[in-house]
Motif scaffolding. Structure first.
Motif, PDB file in Angstrom:
ATOM      1  N   LYS A 106      -7.174   2.645   1.240  1.00 20.09           N
ATOM      2  CA  LYS A 106      -7.088   1.346   0.823  1.00 20.09           C
ATOM      3  C   LYS A 106      -6.317   0.651   2.341  1.00 20.09           C
ATOM      4  O   LYS A 106      -6.259  -0.459   2.583  1.00 20.09           O
ATOM      5  CB  LYS A 106      -6.147   1.170  -0.478  1.00 20.09           C
ATOM      6  CG  LYS A 106      -5.657  -0.295  -0.716  1.00 20.09           C
ATOM      7  CD  LYS A 106      -4.853  -0.088  -1.993  1.00 20.09           C
ATOM      8  CE  LYS A 106      -4.369  -1.511  -2.124  1.00 20.09           C
ATOM      9  NZ  LYS A 106      -3.433  -1.617  -3.608  1.00 20.09           N
ATOM     10  N   ASP A 162      -4.972   5.943  -1.288  1.00 19.39           N
ATOM     11  CA  ASP A 162      -3.894   5.082  -0.808  1.00 19.39           C
ATOM     12  C   ASP A 162      -4.179   5.016   0.751  1.00 19.39           C
ATOM     13  O   ASP A 162      -4.167   3.716   1.237  1.00 19.39           O
ATOM     14  CB  ASP A 162      -2.829   5.598  -0.791  1.00 19.39           C
ATOM     15  CG  ASP A 162      -2.169   5.566  -2.354  1.00 19.39           C
ATOM     16  OD1 ASP A 162      -2.756   5.049  -3.184  1.00 19.39           O
ATOM     17  OD2 ASP A 162      -1.436   6.592  -2.697  1.00 19.39           O
ATOM     18  N   CYS A 175       0.847  -1.233   0.143  1.00 20.89           N
ATOM     19  CA  CYS A 175       0.160   0.007   0.027  1.00 20.89           C
ATOM     20  C   CYS A 175       0.905   1.247   0.000  1.00 20.89           C
ATOM     21  O   CYS A 175       2.040   1.139   0.659  1.00 20.89           O
ATOM     22  CB  CYS A 175      -0.972  -0.076   1.164  1.00 20.89           C
ATOM     23  SG  CYS A 175      -2.094  -1.248   1.358  1.00 20.89           S
ATOM     24  N   PHE A 176       0.376   2.145  -0.646  1.00 20.69           N
ATOM     25  CA  PHE A 176       1.344   3.528  -0.910  1.00 20.69           C
ATOM     26  C   PHE A 176       0.694   4.529   0.236  1.00 20.69           C
ATOM     27  O   PHE A 176      -0.267   4.169   0.781  1.00 20.69           O
ATOM     28  CB  PHE A 176       1.269   4.045  -2.207  1.00 20.69           C
ATOM     29  CG  PHE A 176       2.150   3.045  -3.313  1.00 20.69           C
ATOM     30  CD1 PHE A 176       3.076   2.549  -2.996  1.00 20.69           C
ATOM     31  CD2 PHE A 176       1.555   3.020  -4.437  1.00 20.69           C
ATOM     32  CE1 PHE A 176       3.679   1.698  -3.833  1.00 20.69           C
ATOM     33  CE2 PHE A 176       2.106   2.160  -5.500  1.00 20.69           C
ATOM     34  CZ  PHE A 176       3.358   1.578  -5.037  1.00 20.69           C
TER      35      PHE A 176
END
Length: 548
Positions: A227, A224, A217-218
């Motif tokens: 998420k 992001d 995950c960024f």
């Protein structure tokens, strides 16, 4: 006659030399002994005092609420704007990040026909993104619609939600495309510009490490953070599924954060707060198995801070049982593990449930394509080379570049981009005055010298002197206002300039300063109220652990 004399004596009866006893008693009661004041009146009853206090509080609340409502309604209903002026030059701004939004806030749009092109129709307050990732803040609280800024300008500003695909410096045109889910009959077009501000930012740097884009995950954009929050809660619920082995539970609840900069450190601190303040209450059977590891390739985390604050952060993380793995490199990210190269050069595969990548930036494709059109002067791989006035080298002064897409001597931070945007607004205002003066000078020069009146000749001389001053543009100078970072446990660190040195501080008081600094940095009253309300909500009721 006798009776009238007696009546007259009674009417003119002399004042007695000694007062009656009743008069003395009244005087003593009114003055008291030795001339003391009268006794105080009886105190009002409890209910009377309660009603007075309640009335005062109600009055202040109504007045404050009325003022807040007035300001909010004024922001919601901007007035009419000037239309685009065909005699003005066209200024195209690519991006809606820190640099572009700071430029829009400071720019006088009366001087130009302004067009903003960005794939996001909002500004994202990125320093608070880790707080969104764990549910401390709502995603909408750190968003500021771009049209909120543009609708409060004097002249209309066109906002286009699209991604720039090509910039042609020869024809001075920008090509962009609609990349949204729903598109119309026209989804790509090209527009001309007189001045272009290139502020497209950067994207995540993966260093071509296998598995990063597929499994990590960024922490760059709003999606992001959302998420990461979903996957973190998914790991918790999967670990709570009946029949899971202890080894699998420990794997699912091992969170690995890659990157020891402010984003990685703050995210680790926020995860620890989520564990201590909420997960121990709602997942008591899993809380002891949650583990947080921070991986950094450099010898220490937060290299931009002083040694004292680095040591303080590391000691705070040690107390919070957050593992810091310095001089450690990520070699591969797999579905259920991460492969690390340890300081002794040995390779270890570490099981984990979630990997968050917060390590570095790289150029976007549209930036690389623009640099390729100036192969002789744009050779820096870190970004666009600009001069001291933020003009792109080789563009003849028609393209300006600010923010993370440039290669300067300053760190690619929000503070730098914000100051660059404000500076560029002043430069563009000076250019507008210069263009106006040049246009007027051309009108005067078009007339014959004999036809010019003495006033016109004097005006021409003044314009020539003014142009000589406007030709000189002051170079950009960055003023460092300090660095802040949240490290969890209601503690923060600050490295602030103080006279000729730095003031390094950390702790709870610095945490309160960190919050107040970020509240004041938010661009609108709406965002300030939303963020403050979210902080109060979490303090009272905790974070939401439900998963969509």
């Amino acid at each position: 006659m006798q009776a009238s004399r007696l009546l007259g004596r009674s009417l003119v009866k002399p004042r007695p030399s000694v007062l009656p006893r009743s008069h003395l008693a009244r005087r003593w009661l009114s003055t008291g002994p030795e001339g003391a004041s009268a006794p105080p009146p009886p105190r009002p009853s409890f209910w009377k005092r309660f009603l007075q206090v309640t009335g005062s509080v109600t009055l202040v609340t109504v007045a404050t609420g009325g003022a807040l409502y007035y300001v909010a309604q004024k922001d919601r209903t901007p007035g009419p704007q000037l239309p685009h002026d065909p005699t003005k030059k066209t200024l195209v701004i690519l991006g809606s990040g820190w640099g572009a939004t700071s430029l829009l806030n400071s720019l006088d749009t009366v001087d130009y026909n302004v067009i903003v092109i960005s794939p996001k129709n909002y500004f994202l307050f990125t320093p608070l993104l880790p707080s969104v990732a764990v549910g401390t803040l709502s995603p909408r609280s750190i968003l500021q619609p771009t049209r909120y800024v543009t609708r409060h300008k004097k002249r209309q500003v066109t906002v286009i939600e699209a991604s720039a695909t090509d910039v042609d410096p020869t024809t001075k045109t920008v090509t962009f495309a609609d990349t949204s889910e729903i598109q119309g009959l026209v989804s790509t077009t090209t527009i001309p510009y007189d001045y272009l501000v290139f502020a497209v930012g950067a994207e995540v740097q993966t260093f071509n490490i296998p598995g990063v884009r597929e499994h990590a995950c960024f922490m760059k954009e709003l999606e992001d953070a959302e998420k990461m929050q979903r996957r973190f809660l998914d790991c918790l619920e999967s670990a709570a599924f009946p029949g899971q082995s202890t080894e699998e539970i420990k794997r699912l609840l091992h969170m690995v954060v890659v990157g020891g900069g402010p984003t990685g450190v703050e995210l680790s601190g926020e995860l620890h707060d989520f564990l201590e303040q909420d997960l121990r209450s709602w997942y008591p059977e899993l809380a002891e198995h949650v583990r947080i590891s921070l991986v950094e390739a450099l010898p220490s985390v937060l290299p931009m801070f002083s040694k004292q604050l680095i040591d303080y952060t590391e000691s705070t993380f040690k107390e919070a049982k957050i593992d810091i793995l310095t001089k450690t490199m990520v070699k591969e990210v797999r579905d259920k593990s991460v492969v690390l190269q340890l300081p002794d050069k040995s390779i270890a595969e570490v099981p984990c449930g979630l990997v968050v990548w917060a390590a570095g930036n790289t150029l976007r494709k549209v930036t690389r394509d623009l640099m390729a059109k100036f192969p002789d002067v744009q050779t820096n791989r870190r970004g666009i080379t600009v001069d001291e006035c933020l003009r792109m080298v080789g563009s003849n002064g028609s393209i300006f570049a600010i923010g993370d897409c440039t290669a300067t001597s300053y760190a690619p931070t929000a503070q730098v981009a914000s100051q660059e945007g404000a500076y560029l607004a002043r430069v563009l205002a000076q250019l507008a005055k210069k263009d106006e003066a040049e246009a007027r000078l051309r009108e005067l020069q078009a007339q014959s010298a004999d036809a010019l009146s003495p006033e016109a000749k004097e005006e021409r001389e003044q314009i020539e002197k003014r142009l000589a001053k406007l030709e000189k543009v002051r170079p950009f100078k960055y003023s460092h206002q300090g660095s802040l970072a949240y490290i969890g446990s209601d503690k923060a660190i600050a490295d602030l300039p103080f006279f000729n040195g730095n003031l390094a501080t950390g702790g709870v008081a610095t945490f309160l300063f960190w919050r107040s600094a970020y509240l004041s940095t938010l661009f609108s009253m709406r965002n300030r109220i939303l963020v403050a309300t979210d902080w109060l909500y979490v303090k009272l009721f905790g974070r939401d652990v439900s998963r969509e």
